[in-house]
Design a protein around this motif. Structure first.
Motif, PDB file in Angstrom:
ATOM      1  N   PHE A 124      83.030 -18.239 -56.130  1.00 59.37           N
ATOM      2  CA  PHE A 124      82.351 -17.114 -56.762  1.00 59.37           C
ATOM      3  C   PHE A 124      83.221 -15.859 -56.747  1.00 59.37           C
ATOM      4  CE2 PHE A 124      78.351 -19.460 -55.788  1.00 59.37           C
ATOM      5  CZ  PHE A 124      77.787 -19.408 -57.059  1.00 59.37           C
ATOM      6  N   GLU A 125      83.032 -15.035 -57.769  1.00 61.28           N
ATOM      7  CA  GLU A 125      83.631 -13.703 -57.798  1.00 61.28           C
ATOM      8  C   GLU A 125      82.549 -12.695 -57.423  1.00 61.28           C
ATOM      9  OE1 GLU A 125      85.885 -10.559 -60.815  1.00 61.28           O
ATOM     10  OE2 GLU A 125      85.148 -12.477 -61.579  1.00 61.28           O
ATOM     11  N   VAL A 126      82.822 -11.862 -56.435  1.00 61.47           N
ATOM     12  CA  VAL A 126      81.865 -10.843 -56.003  1.00 61.47           C
ATOM     13  C   VAL A 126      81.969  -9.647 -56.946  1.00 61.47           C
ATOM     14  CG1 VAL A 126      81.122  -9.320 -54.136  1.00 61.47           C
ATOM     15  CG2 VAL A 126      82.059 -11.585 -53.601  1.00 61.47           C
ATOM     16  N   ARG A 127      80.874  -9.352 -57.654  1.00 59.26           N
ATOM     17  CA  ARG A 127      80.892  -8.269 -58.635  1.00 59.26           C
ATOM     18  C   ARG A 127      80.184  -7.008 -58.151  1.00 59.26           C
ATOM     19  NH1 ARG A 127      84.038  -9.110 -63.249  1.00 59.26           N
ATOM     20  NH2 ARG A 127      82.951  -7.213 -63.857  1.00 59.26           N
ATOM     21  N   ASP A 128      79.200  -7.169 -57.265  1.00 61.77           N
ATOM     22  CA  ASP A 128      78.468  -5.985 -56.812  1.00 61.77           C
ATOM     23  C   ASP A 128      77.725  -6.313 -55.523  1.00 61.77           C
ATOM     24  OD1 ASP A 128      77.619  -3.165 -57.687  1.00 61.77           O
ATOM     25  OD2 ASP A 128      75.702  -4.084 -57.200  1.00 61.77           O
ATOM     26  N   VAL A 129      77.715  -5.354 -54.599  1.00 66.94           N
ATOM     27  CA  VAL A 129      76.963  -5.475 -53.347  1.00 66.94           C
ATOM     28  C   VAL A 129      76.181  -4.184 -53.151  1.00 66.94           C
ATOM     29  CG1 VAL A 129      77.059  -5.841 -50.859  1.00 66.94           C
ATOM     30  CG2 VAL A 129      78.738  -6.971 -52.341  1.00 66.94           C
ATOM     31  N   GLU A 130      74.865  -4.288 -53.033  1.00 67.20           N
ATOM     32  CA  GLU A 130      74.008  -3.110 -52.883  1.00 67.20           C
ATOM     33  C   GLU A 130      73.134  -3.250 -51.647  1.00 67.20           C
ATOM     34  OE1 GLU A 130      70.730  -0.503 -55.449  1.00 67.20           O
ATOM     35  OE2 GLU A 130      71.251  -2.534 -56.078  1.00 67.20           O
ATOM     36  N   SER A 131      73.146  -2.227 -50.800  1.00 65.72           N
ATOM     37  CA  SER A 131      72.284  -2.205 -49.625  1.00 65.72           C
ATOM     38  C   SER A 131      70.944  -1.566 -49.980  1.00 65.72           C
ATOM     39  CB  SER A 131      72.943  -1.409 -48.491  1.00 65.72           C
ATOM     40  OG  SER A 131      72.010  -1.191 -47.445  1.00 65.72           O
ATOM     41  N   LEU A 132      69.861  -2.228 -49.565  1.00 62.55           N
ATOM     42  CA  LEU A 132      68.510  -1.707 -49.780  1.00 62.55           C
ATOM     43  C   LEU A 132      67.832  -1.405 -48.448  1.00 62.55           C
ATOM     44  CD1 LEU A 132      67.362  -4.205 -52.568  1.00 62.55           C
ATOM     45  CD2 LEU A 132      68.223  -1.887 -52.875  1.00 62.55           C
ATOM     46  N   THR A 187      73.495  -9.113 -53.606  1.00 59.84           N
ATOM     47  CA  THR A 187      74.882  -9.398 -53.965  1.00 59.84           C
ATOM     48  C   THR A 187      74.916 -10.122 -55.304  1.00 59.84           C
ATOM     49  OG1 THR A 187      75.439  -9.648 -51.618  1.00 59.84           O
ATOM     50  CG2 THR A 187      77.004 -10.517 -53.225  1.00 59.84           C
ATOM     51  N   LEU A 188      75.675  -9.584 -56.235  1.00 56.71           N
ATOM     52  CA  LEU A 188      75.811 -10.206 -57.550  1.00 56.71           C
ATOM     53  C   LEU A 188      77.127 -10.972 -57.598  1.00 56.71           C
ATOM     54  CD1 LEU A 188      74.662 -10.600 -60.391  1.00 56.71           C
ATOM     55  CD2 LEU A 188      75.915  -8.544 -61.091  1.00 56.71           C
ATOM     56  N   LEU A 189      77.018 -12.266 -57.808  1.00 61.64           N
ATOM     57  CA  LEU A 189      78.173 -13.154 -57.857  1.00 61.64           C
ATOM     58  C   LEU A 189      78.257 -13.792 -59.240  1.00 61.64           C
ATOM     59  CD1 LEU A 189      77.315 -15.025 -54.531  1.00 61.64           C
ATOM     60  CD2 LEU A 189      78.857 -13.070 -54.753  1.00 61.64           C
ATOM     61  N   THR A 190      79.462 -14.072 -59.686  1.00 64.74           N
ATOM     62  CA  THR A 190      79.614 -14.740 -60.977  1.00 64.74           C
ATOM     63  C   THR A 190      80.498 -15.970 -60.834  1.00 64.74           C
ATOM     64  OG1 THR A 190      81.538 -13.377 -61.599  1.00 64.74           O
ATOM     65  CG2 THR A 190      79.354 -12.603 -62.293  1.00 64.74           C
ATOM     66  N   LYS A 191      80.286 -16.900 -61.751  1.00 64.83           N
ATOM     67  CA  LYS A 191      81.119 -18.100 -61.859  1.00 64.83           C
ATOM     68  C   LYS A 191      81.972 -17.920 -63.112  1.00 64.83           C
ATOM     69  CE  LYS A 191      80.763 -23.167 -62.107  1.00 64.83           C
ATOM     70  NZ  LYS A 191      79.822 -24.321 -62.059  1.00 64.83           N
ATOM     71  N   PRO A 192      83.173 -17.373 -62.958  1.00 68.30           N
ATOM     72  CA  PRO A 192      83.989 -17.027 -64.127  1.00 68.30           C
ATOM     73  C   PRO A 192      84.264 -18.230 -65.026  1.00 68.30           C
ATOM     74  CG  PRO A 192      84.891 -16.055 -62.129  1.00 68.30           C
ATOM     75  CD  PRO A 192      83.841 -17.038 -61.696  1.00 68.30           C
TER      76      PRO A 192
END
Length: 224
Positions: A124-132, A187-192
């Motif tokens: 996976f490619e990590v595109r965004d990580v946000e703490s809530l 966490t937003l992950l993508t499969k390029p």
């Protein structure tokens, strides 16, 4: 609006009893047994990650990778250790904690860097990580206040022991999030797909109709 088809894989039979709509089906199935290779454009996991455990993270992310189409995205939402959590997560106490014994006997929190590393090792490619974290603090405090305001009604809904467990659990969790001992991340992950992430260029575009249109699968009415 875009036509979608959604499949839900809950952890319990109670969750699976929710009414299913025309474009939504629910199956009581272990995530490791989905077996539909590259079937989904999008995958969302909420409140599942905490029950996987450090040793099973590679299998967890591998299952999502296997089910996701190239160019697809995986949103993983879950609780993790806060600052200094790496040391605490490796410390084995002589007795199980309150949460281990009464609330989440199968749970194991890991630091966010451990989860991200496992995701990247899967591909996976990590595109965004946000703490809530602060959001959870506010939510839990409101849950506690509302429960206390309905004290008599709440006690009628369950037995006294269960009621006491959840009152203590919610209060302690509010403190845990407010102090930073625990955190919650999206966490937003993508499969390029050949280097293409399938996502709009900016965060602002993610929430616009044009951004959604550009990132949607063209010509498909079976986005899941």
């Amino acid at each position: 609006m875009f036509p979608i088809s959604v499949t839900g894989y809950p952890r319990s039979g109670a969750d699976a009893e929710y009414e299913q709509g025309e474009s939504c089906r629910v199956e009581l199935l272990d995530y490791r047994d989905i077996g539909e290779a590259e079937s989904y454009d999008k995958i969302v996991s909420v409140g599942m990650f905490e029950h996987v455990g450090r040793d099973k993270l590679p299998e967890y992310f591998s299952s999502a990778w296997h089910a996701l189409r190239p160019g697809g995205a995986f949103l993983n939402h879950g609780i993790a250790c806060g600052g200094g959590g790496e040391a605490r997560s490796r410390t084995k106490s002589r007795r199980p904690s309150f949460n281990d014994r009464y609330v989440f006997p199968d749970g194991e929190l890991v630091p966010i860097n451990v989860a991200l590393s496992a995701a990247e090792e899967t591909g996976f490619e990590v595109r965004d990580v946000e703490s809530l974290r602060e959001h959870y603090t506010l939510t839990l405090r409101r849950w506690v206040r509302r429960r206390e305001a309905k004290h008599k009604e709440a006690k009628l809904a369950t037995d006294e022991a269960t009621d006491r467990v959840w009152r203590l659990f919610m209060s302690a969790s509010a403190y845990g999030f407010s102090s930073g001992r625990i955190n919650v991340y999206q966490t937003l992950l993508t499969k390029p797909d050949g280097g293409e992430s399938g996502l709009p260029l900016t965060r602002q575009d993610w929430y616009s109709d044009q951004g959604i249109s550009r990132s949607s699968t063209k010509g498909s009415s079976d986005n899941r």
